[in-house]
Design a protein around this motif. Structure first.
Motif, PDB file in Angstrom:
ATOM      1  N   UNK A 130      13.042   6.407   6.683  1.00 27.39           N
ATOM      2  CA  UNK A 130      14.178   7.106   6.089  1.00 27.39           C
ATOM      3  C   UNK A 130      15.116   6.121   5.382  1.00 27.39           C
ATOM      4  N   UNK A 131      15.453   6.397   4.134  1.00 30.04           N
ATOM      5  CA  UNK A 131      16.383   5.573   3.375  1.00 30.04           C
ATOM      6  C   UNK A 131      15.764   4.332   2.763  1.00 30.04           C
ATOM      7  N   UNK A 132      14.475   4.098   2.981  1.00 29.48           N
ATOM      8  CA  UNK A 132      13.832   2.898   2.442  1.00 29.48           C
ATOM      9  C   UNK A 132      13.676   3.028   0.930  1.00 29.48           C
ATOM     10  N   UNK A 133      14.001   1.960   0.208  1.00 26.56           N
ATOM     11  CA  UNK A 133      13.936   1.987  -1.266  1.00 26.56           C
ATOM     12  C   UNK A 133      12.761   1.192  -1.813  1.00 26.56           C
ATOM     13  N   UNK A 134      11.965   0.588  -0.926  1.00 35.42           N
ATOM     14  CA  UNK A 134      10.790  -0.160  -1.380  1.00 35.42           C
ATOM     15  C   UNK A 134       9.521   0.584  -0.959  1.00 35.42           C
ATOM     16  N   UNK A 135       8.389   0.105  -1.415  1.00 34.33           N
ATOM     17  CA  UNK A 135       7.106   0.725  -1.075  1.00 34.33           C
ATOM     18  C   UNK A 135       6.337  -0.072  -0.039  1.00 34.33           C
ATOM     19  N   UNK A 136       7.045  -0.901   0.716  1.00 37.36           N
ATOM     20  CA  UNK A 136       6.415  -1.712   1.760  1.00 37.36           C
ATOM     21  C   UNK A 136       7.167  -1.525   3.066  1.00 37.36           C
ATOM     22  N   UNK A 137       6.441  -1.281   4.136  1.00 38.87           N
ATOM     23  CA  UNK A 137       7.081  -1.134   5.442  1.00 38.87           C
ATOM     24  C   UNK A 137       7.658  -2.474   5.879  1.00 38.87           C
ATOM     25  N   UNK A 138       8.954  -2.538   6.179  1.00 40.31           N
ATOM     26  CA  UNK A 138       9.557  -3.812   6.593  1.00 40.31           C
ATOM     27  C   UNK A 138       9.102  -4.274   7.972  1.00 40.31           C
ATOM     28  N   UNK A 139       8.510  -3.400   8.730  1.00 40.05           N
ATOM     29  CA  UNK A 139       8.090  -3.753  10.092  1.00 40.05           C
ATOM     30  C   UNK A 139       6.706  -4.395  10.115  1.00 40.05           C
ATOM     31  N   UNK A 140       5.736  -3.777   9.371  1.00 39.19           N
ATOM     32  CA  UNK A 140       4.362  -4.278   9.452  1.00 39.19           C
ATOM     33  C   UNK A 140       3.765  -4.639   8.098  1.00 39.19           C
ATOM     34  N   UNK A 141       4.478  -4.337   7.000  1.00 38.24           N
ATOM     35  CA  UNK A 141       3.987  -4.700   5.677  1.00 38.24           C
ATOM     36  C   UNK A 141       3.035  -3.709   5.041  1.00 38.24           C
ATOM     37  N   UNK A 142       2.890  -2.524   5.639  1.00 40.62           N
ATOM     38  CA  UNK A 142       1.992  -1.517   5.079  1.00 40.62           C
ATOM     39  C   UNK A 142       2.464  -1.085   3.696  1.00 40.62           C
ATOM     40  N   UNK A 143       1.539  -1.056   2.726  1.00 39.26           N
ATOM     41  CA  UNK A 143       1.856  -0.511   1.408  1.00 39.26           C
ATOM     42  C   UNK A 143       1.923   1.003   1.544  1.00 39.26           C
ATOM     43  N   UNK A 144       3.115   1.533   1.423  1.00 41.54           N
ATOM     44  CA  UNK A 144       3.366   2.915   1.815  1.00 41.54           C
ATOM     45  C   UNK A 144       2.697   3.901   0.873  1.00 41.54           C
ATOM     46  N   UNK A 145       1.915   4.797   1.470  1.00 37.25           N
ATOM     47  CA  UNK A 145       1.412   5.980   0.770  1.00 37.25           C
ATOM     48  C   UNK A 145       2.327   7.118   1.199  1.00 37.25           C
TER      49      UNK A 145
END
Length: 268
Positions: A35-50
């Protein structure tokens, strides 16, 4: 000159004080709240978000089986690999399978395995119907029985938890895939039969005749199937303690299949 005192920052007012509404988006890999994330990468594990997966709720965030992810002719070999994954790494299969997957790959697996069991005994078209009636009703009873019971008993009052139909559909897919065991019954003699809690053709602690280890092949098949269903129950259902309590019902479904088979023979 003395320094001027600094003015402390004022607290934000108005709408800035309102908490950000949880969108329900979660990382598929680690479960991080996006929620509220402005990038396409998870800051916790680095997953390229789909984002399509991230927005899918608890069940929709699953990546799906290999058969589900494949396209075109790759569906053929990936469906076979899905079966192997279910057999040898059932915990991984349980985490991946989705309720919105197409049913036809698992149904084809069930159909081919069923035909591989009955066709060697068919010498002509006249023998086909008796062979179909010999095994189809009991296998269907087991599939429907476990799908209905497990989908109904395991639930959680949550907006993003799969509804009953989605859970039922999930168990149909799991059940169709797990019927791959019927293809191996011919090599071990016969399928697992449960005529009562005290009489089976596989090793069972309550069997009044003792542990029949001469039926080792049937025993391995039954408990291998049991482990796969248990993995899906415990990993995919809540509460976990209830899912664990439901594992012994697999024995009951085997008895249901036997009872339906006996009744079918009487009728036809």
């Amino acid at each position: 000159m003395p320094e001027k005192p600094t003015t402390p920052p004022t607290a934000p007012t108005g709408s800035a004080c309102l908490p950000v509404e949880d969108t329900g988006n979660r990382c598929v890999q680690c479960g991080y709240n996006l929620t509220g994330l402005t990038t396409d990468t998870c800051p916790e594990c680095g997953w390229q978000i789909d984002w399509k997966l991230a927005q899918g709720g608890v069940d929709g965030r699953r990546v799906g089986t290999l058969a589900h992810r494949a396209r075109g002719w790759r569906k053929v070999d990936q469906t076979l690999l899905t079966v192997l994954e279910m057999l040898f790494t059932p915990w991984r299969f349980a985490r991946q399978v989705r309720s919105d997957e197409a049913i036809w790959p698992s149904l084809i697996v069930a159909t081919l395995c069923y035909l591989s069991m009955i066709l060697p005994d068919v010498s002509g078209w006249k023998d086909l119907l008796p062979e179909i009636l010999n095994y189809l009703p009991p296998i269907s009873a087991v599939i429907l029985g476990q799908s209905l019971v497990f989908a109904t008993m395991c639930s959680r009052p949550s907006a993003d938890w799969p509804r009953w139909y989605a859970r039922f559909r999930l168990w149909l897919i799991v059940s169709f895939y797990s019927t791959c065991f019927v293809a191996s019954w011919r090599s071990v003699g016969e399928p697992p039969l449960v005529s009562s809690p005290f009489s089976t053709n596989f090793a069972w602690p309550l069997d009044s005749t003792g542990l029949v280890w001469r039926e080792l092949g049937v025993t391995v098949i039954f408990y291998w199937w049991w482990i796969i269903l248990a993995a899906v129950l415990i990993i995919r259902n809540r509460p976990r303690w209830l899912a664990g309590l439901l594992i012994p019902l697999v024995f009951l479904f085997a008895w249901l299949g036997y009872a339906v088979g006996e009744r079918t023979v009487e009728i036809f």
